[in-house]
Enzyme design. Sequence first.
Site, mmCIF file in Angstrom:
data_model
loop_
_atom_site.group_PDB
_atom_site.id
_atom_site.type_symbol
_atom_site.label_atom_id
_atom_site.label_comp_id
_atom_site.label_asym_id
_atom_site.label_seq_id
_atom_site.Cartn_x
_atom_site.Cartn_y
_atom_site.Cartn_z
ATOM 1 N N TYR A 1 0.662 -1.018 -0.199
ATOM 2 C CA TYR A 1 -0.025 -0.030 0.025
ATOM 3 C C TYR A 1 0.890 1.133 -0.010
ATOM 4 C CZ TYR A 1 -3.564 3.469 1.569
ATOM 5 O OH TYR A 1 -4.209 4.531 1.554
ATOM 6 N N ASP B 1 9.443 3.055 -0.116
ATOM 7 C CA ASP B 1 8.286 3.939 0.738
ATOM 8 C C ASP B 1 8.495 3.433 2.226
ATOM 9 O OD1 ASP B 1 6.120 4.681 1.944
ATOM 10 O OD2 ASP B 1 4.620 3.676 0.561
ATOM 11 N N LYS C 1 4.101 9.124 8.892
ATOM 12 C CA LYS C 1 3.964 8.430 10.192
ATOM 13 C C LYS C 1 4.867 9.021 11.298
ATOM 14 C CE LYS C 1 1.058 5.004 8.499
ATOM 15 N NZ LYS C 1 1.222 4.075 7.006
HETATM 16 C C1 LIG Z 1 0.405 4.574 5.799
HETATM 17 C C2 LIG Z 1 0.986 4.423 4.703
HETATM 18 C C3 LIG Z 1 1.019 5.503 3.449
HETATM 19 C C4 LIG Z 1 0.223 6.545 3.292
HETATM 20 O O1 LIG Z 1 0.163 7.281 4.321
HETATM 21 P P1 LIG Z 1 -1.067 8.358 4.640
HETATM 22 O O2 LIG Z 1 -0.510 9.243 5.932
HETATM 23 O O3 LIG Z 1 -2.000 7.311 5.402
HETATM 24 O O4 LIG Z 1 -1.505 9.176 3.557
HETATM 25 C C5 LIG Z 1 1.902 5.101 2.300
HETATM 26 N N1 LIG Z 1 2.506 4.027 2.401
HETATM 27 C C6 LIG Z 1 3.018 3.404 3.223
HETATM 28 C C7 LIG Z 1 4.023 2.255 3.203
HETATM 29 C C8 LIG Z 1 2.059 3.111 4.531
HETATM 30 O O5 LIG Z 1 2.136 2.412 5.540
#
Ligand SMILES: *Cc1c(COP(=O)(O)O)cnc(C)c1O
Length: 429
Positions: A144, A238, A266
Amino acid sequence: MKHTKSERLYQEGLEHLVGAVNSPVRAFSAVGGNPLFIERADGSEIVDVDGNVYIDYVLSYGPMILGHRHGRVRRNVRKALRNGYSFGASTKSEIRMAKILCDAIPGMDKVRLVNSGTEAVFSAIRLARAFTGRDKIIKFAGCYHGHADSLLIAAGSGLATLSLPGSKGVPEAAVANTLIANYNDLDSVKHHFAEHDDIAGIIIEPVAGNMGVVLPQDGFLQELKTLCEANGALLIVDEVMTGFRSKFGGAQEVLGVEADITCLGKIIGGGFPVGAYGARNEIMEMVAPLGEMYQAGTLSGNPIAMAAGISTLLELKSQNPYAGFEETAGRLESALLKSAKRHKVDLTVNRFGSMINPFFAKGAVTNFAEAQKSDTKKFAVFFWAMIENGIFLPPSQFESWFLCSALRDEDIVKTIEAIDKSMKAVAEA
Ligand SMILES: *Cc1c(COP(=O)(O)O)cnc(C)c1O
C-alpha cells in the site's frame, strides 16, 4: 465489557460521516461489530468512551512510537502553539526537521515536507517520472502506498479487508502505467523490464506492512536496486511505515539497500500530519522552485507538526529503544506460537523490529497470495477476545501490530495472558 457509549456514537456518526469513520481501516468490517470510539490515551494505554482501558498496539497505525502524550513532545508542541499555528512562510523548524531526516536516511541530500504519506508517495512517483522522462511504475501486489489513483491497484490491507481489487472511480488510464509484480519474486520484476523500456521506477515497502508484515527475502531489495541501475530506472523506497521504526533512520540501513527516492510519514509527525520525500541533490533539484516538477502545499512544514515531529525524533534518538523492541517482539512471538501450539491453532508470526503480525495461516507468509490464505474468521474471534481482555489491536488480519517505548513489563505480561485466553477462544469457536 460494555461498549454502550461507543454504540451510541457509532449510530450518531453514521448520519453525517461515511460509515462513521474518516478512514476505512477504522471501520470494523473485517471483524464484525462496530468501531470503538476513543476518548483519550496516555503512555501505552488507550481509553474508549465507555471508560474501558486497553494496551494500545495500534498506536495510530504507527506514528505514536513513544506512546501517547510523551512529555517532551507535549512541551515542544505547547511552546510552538504560543507562536502561532501556520504562516505560509518558511520557519527554522523546517530546517531542523530536514537536517534530522537527511542525516538519518542514507543518500538523502534534500527533502520536501508534505502533509501525509499519500502525498509523499505520489509526489515521489511524479519526481521519478520527471527525472527519467518515463511513465511506467512497478508496484508489488499487497503493498500500500497511499490512495493516489495510480497506486490504488492490488493495494493491500484496506482493500483486502473489504475484498476490493482496486477502487471504483480510478480511470483505467490512471493505472495504465502501473505494472504489478509479486513481492519476493524477482522474475516478476525482470519480466516487466523485458517487456517495457519506459519504466521510471520501482516502488516498494522495504518491509511490507500493509498485507500484514512480510519481510523481503535476503538480497531481494539489492537485486531490485541492481535492476533499476541496469535499466535507468529509480528505486523508490516507501518508508512511510518503516522509517525510524526498527532503527533510527530507515529499514534501508538495516537491510543494506539505498533508495534513489525515500518516502517518509507517520513517525516523523509524532501524531500530526507530516510526510516527506527526499533524494540526492541531482534528483531533488527537479522539484519546484529549483526545477520543473511542480508540487506544493498550503500547510506543508506546519510549525506545530514540525514541533511534534522533531521532538519525537530527538527523543527516539536519545532513548534508542530499538534493542528493547526486538526483545519485546521476540517475547510476543514466542507467546503467540506457544499458545497456538497449546490450543492447536495454525499460526505463522512475522516480525521486524517493532512491527509484529500473527497470521492465522499454516506455513510461511512471503507474499500477498500467502497472506491471503489466512483464516480471517479466526482472526475476528481472536480480535474480540483480545478487546475483552484489554488489548487494542488493528481490526484486520492484514495490519501490523506496533510496539511503543512506553510499554511496561506489566503490559507485556498482561498481553501474553490475553493472547493465551484469546487463542483458546479461537480454538473453541
Ligand atoms: C500509511 C502508509 C501510506 C499512506 O500514508 P497516509 O499518511 O495514510 O496518507 C503510504 N505508504 C505506506 C507504506 C504506509 O504504511
